[in-house]
Design a protein around this motif. Sequence first.
Motif, PDB file in Angstrom:
ATOM      1  N   HIS A 139      -5.960   5.725   5.530  1.00  0.00           N
ATOM      2  CA  HIS A 139      -5.463   5.415   4.188  1.00  0.00           C
ATOM      3  C   HIS A 139      -6.417   5.944   3.125  1.00  0.00           C
ATOM      4  O   HIS A 139      -6.000   6.514   2.116  1.00  0.00           O
ATOM      5  CB  HIS A 139      -5.304   3.893   4.012  1.00  0.00           C
TER       6      HIS A 139
ATOM      7  N   GLN B 150      -1.181   8.025  12.008  1.00  0.00           N
ATOM      8  CA  GLN B 150      -0.536   6.761  12.382  1.00  0.00           C
ATOM      9  C   GLN B 150       0.622   6.956  13.349  1.00  0.00           C
ATOM     10  O   GLN B 150       1.151   5.982  13.871  1.00  0.00           O
ATOM     11  CB  GLN B 150      -0.038   6.044  11.129  1.00  0.00           C
TER      12      GLN B 150
ATOM     13  N   PHE C 226      -6.258  -1.385   5.329  1.00  0.00           N
ATOM     14  CA  PHE C 226      -6.620  -0.160   4.615  1.00  0.00           C
ATOM     15  C   PHE C 226      -7.801   0.468   5.348  1.00  0.00           C
ATOM     16  O   PHE C 226      -8.954   0.135   5.119  1.00  0.00           O
ATOM     17  CB  PHE C 226      -6.990  -0.462   3.162  1.00  0.00           C
TER      18      PHE C 226
ATOM     19  N   LEU D 148      -1.364  10.815   7.081  1.00  0.00           N
ATOM     20  CA  LEU D 148      -0.817   9.514   7.479  1.00  0.00           C
ATOM     21  C   LEU D 148       0.168   9.650   8.632  1.00  0.00           C
ATOM     22  O   LEU D 148       0.186   8.829   9.556  1.00  0.00           O
ATOM     23  CB  LEU D 148      -0.143   8.841   6.287  1.00  0.00           C
TER      24      LEU D 148
ATOM     25  N   LEU E  40       1.426   4.158  -2.944  1.00  0.00           N
ATOM     26  CA  LEU E  40       1.316   5.585  -2.625  1.00  0.00           C
ATOM     27  C   LEU E  40       2.552   6.333  -3.100  1.00  0.00           C
ATOM     28  O   LEU E  40       2.458   7.446  -3.630  1.00  0.00           O
ATOM     29  CB  LEU E  40       1.131   5.766  -1.113  1.00  0.00           C
TER      30      LEU E  40
ATOM     31  N   THR F  78       0.840  -1.198   0.000  1.00  0.00           N
ATOM     32  CA  THR F  78       0.000   0.000   0.000  1.00  0.00           C
ATOM     33  C   THR F  78       0.871   1.243   0.000  1.00  0.00           C
ATOM     34  O   THR F  78       0.589   2.223  -0.698  1.00  0.00           O
ATOM     35  CB  THR F  78      -0.925   0.003   1.234  1.00  0.00           C
ATOM     36  N   GLU F  79       1.958   1.196   0.781  1.00  0.00           N
ATOM     37  CA  GLU F  79       2.862   2.341   0.854  1.00  0.00           C
ATOM     38  C   GLU F  79       3.665   2.515  -0.433  1.00  0.00           C
ATOM     39  O   GLU F  79       3.943   3.642  -0.847  1.00  0.00           O
ATOM     40  CB  GLU F  79       3.794   2.194   2.060  1.00  0.00           C
TER      41      GLU F  79
END
Length: 308
Positions: free
Chosen positions: A270, A145, A266, A141, A102, A98-99
Amino acid sequence: MKDARAGVLAMVLACTIWGLSPIYYKLLAHVGALEVLAHRTLWSLVFFAGVLTLQRRLGRLRAALSGWRQAVVIALAALMISTNWFLFIYSTQIGRNTETSLGYYIFPLVSVLLGVVVYKERLGRAQLVAVVLATVAVLVLTVGQGVTPWISLVIAGTFGIYGLLKKGLTVGPVVSVTAEVLILAPIALGWLWWLHSGGGAPEDGVFGQDWTTSGLMLLSGPLTALPLILFSYASQRVTMATVGLVQYLNPTLQFICAVAIFAEPFGPLHLAAFALIWAALALYTGAAWRQERARRRVSVTSAADARV
């Protein structure tokens, strides 16, 4: 028209290979990331050298590395792309695609900022808003996070700097990438020699132990080279606006792999960050598309005036 259609098809195929490549690297999750990177480097060199040999262009490698300034630039590019490759492989193995997706979404906006810093380019209003939205996404983010999405930032940063370095080279993309992996090859060979001689953990040095893993390692060469060749073919036949639009297929497929196939987390944070990035890219791509259409209109008008 046929050339443009073939170029778009080549571009879509290249981005599809890149976008689905996490599935391939997930199959090598039992192998250390540095070991996978070393094999990717060596088998890419074999494949690229074979392509240049068939094209009778292998001699251009010497010319590419003859001048010390260009050799330094190629060496720096090799450092950037190897860092990018390693982080992508490592992130896939630890379930952080996912990162990485991105990061590849952010990359075009990082390139815009590098253009401002290095070439003193001016940002249009849409580009400025896009960069601000991307910055807010990263902050969402980071604050939400409690940790900076460093994988995304390093992926985008190394690829952006890599593109910046390549912009100043006078050799073609296949020759320059071959030169890059040629520079990295002694390091890769040294690392593999150390692993196979017992310097690493007992589970390291897996090449040759089973056919499946060895075959997957060999596949890293064409898997690296083929999309680059397709991308190079496409970029010569379609507009830059089309290239910019189609290339988002890569991180989109990576994102689908991460969420739908690998079931990576997710959550709402996100979703908010990706929504901001997608909005930023819509603004950026729309502005690039309008600029390209305006440039083409000016070109056509100038050509018509010249005929008169």
